[in-house]
Design an enzyme around this catalytic site. Structure first.
Site, PDB file in Angstrom:
ATOM      1  N   ASP A   1      -1.085 -12.350  -0.471  1.00 40.47           N
ATOM      2  CA  ASP A   1      -2.504 -12.703  -0.429  1.00 40.47           C
ATOM      3  C   ASP A   1      -3.030 -13.207  -1.763  1.00 40.47           C
ATOM      4  O   ASP A   1      -2.363 -13.100  -2.791  1.00 40.47           O
ATOM      5  CB  ASP A   1      -3.334 -11.494   0.053  1.00 40.47           C
ATOM      6  CG  ASP A   1      -2.865 -10.168  -0.553  1.00 40.47           C
ATOM      7  OD1 ASP A   1      -2.182 -10.194  -1.592  1.00 40.47           O
ATOM      8  OD2 ASP A   1      -3.185  -9.121   0.017  1.00 40.47           O
TER       9      ASP A   1
ATOM     10  N   ASP B   1      -7.801   2.309   3.356  1.00 45.15           N
ATOM     11  CA  ASP B   1      -8.307   2.166   4.731  1.00 45.15           C
ATOM     12  C   ASP B   1      -7.199   1.748   5.710  1.00 45.15           C
ATOM     13  O   ASP B   1      -7.482   1.393   6.850  1.00 45.15           O
ATOM     14  CB  ASP B   1      -9.467   1.151   4.776  1.00 45.15           C
ATOM     15  CG  ASP B   1      -9.044  -0.245   4.313  1.00 45.15           C
ATOM     16  OD1 ASP B   1      -7.859  -0.436   3.948  1.00 45.15           O
ATOM     17  OD2 ASP B   1      -9.903  -1.151   4.315  1.00 45.15           O
TER      18      ASP B   1
ATOM     19  N   HIS C   1      -5.147  -0.865   5.302  1.00 43.77           N
ATOM     20  CA  HIS C   1      -4.834  -2.298   5.365  1.00 43.77           C
ATOM     21  C   HIS C   1      -3.457  -2.603   4.777  1.00 43.77           C
ATOM     22  O   HIS C   1      -2.958  -1.874   3.921  1.00 43.77           O
ATOM     23  CB  HIS C   1      -5.929  -3.163   4.719  1.00 43.77           C
ATOM     24  CG  HIS C   1      -6.011  -3.109   3.233  1.00 43.77           C
ATOM     25  ND1 HIS C   1      -7.217  -3.085   2.554  1.00 43.77           N
ATOM     26  CD2 HIS C   1      -5.073  -3.090   2.258  1.00 43.77           C
ATOM     27  CE1 HIS C   1      -6.990  -3.069   1.256  1.00 43.77           C
ATOM     28  NE2 HIS C   1      -5.693  -3.059   1.053  1.00 43.77           N
TER      29      HIS C   1
HETATM   30  C1  F6R Z   1      -1.931  -6.568  -2.447  1.00 41.28           C
HETATM   31  C2  F6R Z   1      -2.140  -6.131  -1.066  1.00 41.28           C
HETATM   32  C3  F6R Z   1      -2.857  -4.880  -0.742  1.00 41.28           C
HETATM   33  C4  F6R Z   1      -2.412  -3.699  -1.583  1.00 41.28           C
HETATM   34  C5  F6R Z   1      -3.222  -2.459  -1.226  1.00 41.28           C
HETATM   35  C6  F6R Z   1      -2.874  -1.290  -2.124  1.00 41.28           C
HETATM   36  O1  F6R Z   1      -1.228  -7.805  -2.481  1.00 41.28           O
HETATM   37  O2  F6R Z   1      -1.736  -6.840  -0.209  1.00 41.28           O
HETATM   38  O3  F6R Z   1      -2.652  -4.593   0.622  1.00 41.28           O
HETATM   39  O4  F6R Z   1      -1.048  -3.462  -1.377  1.00 41.28           O
HETATM   40  O5  F6R Z   1      -4.581  -2.730  -1.340  1.00 41.28           O
HETATM   41  O6  F6R Z   1      -3.323  -1.573  -3.415  1.00 41.28           O
HETATM   42  P1  F6R Z   1      -2.886  -0.659  -4.639  1.00 41.28           P
HETATM   43  O7  F6R Z   1      -1.406  -0.807  -4.746  1.00 41.28           O
HETATM   44  O8  F6R Z   1      -3.580  -1.240  -5.836  1.00 41.28           O
HETATM   45  O9  F6R Z   1      -3.295   0.723  -4.301  1.00 41.28           O
END
Ligand code: F6R
Length: 269
Positions: free
Chosen positions: A67, A136, A138
């Protein structure tokens, strides 16, 4: 879904690097899907260290990032392109032209997704996808209620994600509220998936992902449909799992099998 629980984030990073290294060694032209954020930093540090210490080479590897924010240029300090350059690409021998990150500054962001899908297809599909998970649930920026059949497209971030990521932006700085993200179908099309998570803040999302119902309310639960997904988590992220003891037992049984038969079937192609 295979669940591996580690005592700390260092052993988790090492194991995930072992898996990525084996993939690249077996198939030097592997196509790897990558994530940003704090979760994969340990993995990237390990890969850089292995590149420096014993020449693990990425010269034939192609990468696709999950992303990118819409509305900030690639050279912005908080762009995911900058993150990848600083934390991995500039420290290994990968060809810059083989590293793909969605273009968050495209004149028409709506056209980026379909073109990105075509690029992935042209590269032969993703062999190994690395993921983190949001608090959440995602994956990528597929926020709750994302279609389980979605492909790369523009998504509006939830308030929770905006707040989680606000720590990276100055209080008076523009913080994007839109992102271009691979879809859940794009992710599920990868041949092999590694999802990494550490820390107590991820425990609820991990429980919903592994033991919750398959639901668009927890996009990561879609990984239950994937045949070859490994979840690598530390004790804190595993703390809300009901069947934690069982996953550890499965791990021991698997270790016995590996010792006996040395299967290498996790490598994707
Ligand atoms: C980043 C992404 C997000 C992160 C998620 C966790 O490219 O796709 O889904 O993997 O938000 O973020 P962190 O690792 O910062 O807790």
């Amino acid at each position: 879904m295979e669940v591996l629980i580690f005592p700390d984030s260092l052993s988790l990073a090492r194991k995930s690097a072992d898996l990525v290294e084996s993939q690249i060694k077996k198939y030097p032209d592997s196509v790897i899907g990558l994530a940003t954020g704090s979760t994969p930093l340990g993995l990237y540090r390990e890969l850089i260290q292995r590149h420096n210490s014993h020449g693990l080479s990425f010269s034939g590897v192609t990468t696709f990032n999950l992303d990118e924010y819409v509305g900030i240029p690639a050279d912005h300090a908080q762009s995911y392109r900058t993150f990848m350059d600083d934390n991995l690409f500039n420290k290994i021998d990968i060809e810059e032209s083989n590293t793909q990150v969605p273009d968050g500054m495209a004149e028409n962001p709506l056209e980026v997704g379909p073109a990105y899908e075509k690029e992935i297809e042209r590269a032969g599909g993703i062999d190994l996808q690395v993921l983190g998970v949001g608090t959440d649930g995602h994956i990528g920026f597929n926020e709750p209620t994302s279609s389980l059949g979605s492909i790369t497209r523009v998504k509006t971030l939830t308030q929770q994600t905006i707040e989680d990521n606000s720590r990276f932006f100055e209080p008076d700085e523009f913080q994007p509220k839109l992102a271009i993200t691979m879809g859940i179908k794009t992710i599920l099309d990868a041949r092999r998936i590694l999802l990494l998570a550490h820390g107590e803040t991820k425990a609820k999302a991990v429980r919903n992902m592994v033991e919750g119902p398959l639901s668009a309310m927890c996009p990561a639960s879609a990984l239950q449909l994937h045949e070859r997904t490994t979840i690598l988590i530390d004790e804190q992220a595993a703390s809300k799992l009901t069947l934690k003891g069982y996953y550890k037992f499965v791990g021991e049984m698997q270790d016995d099998l590996v010792r006996k038969h040395r299967p290498s079937d996790w490598i994707s192609r």
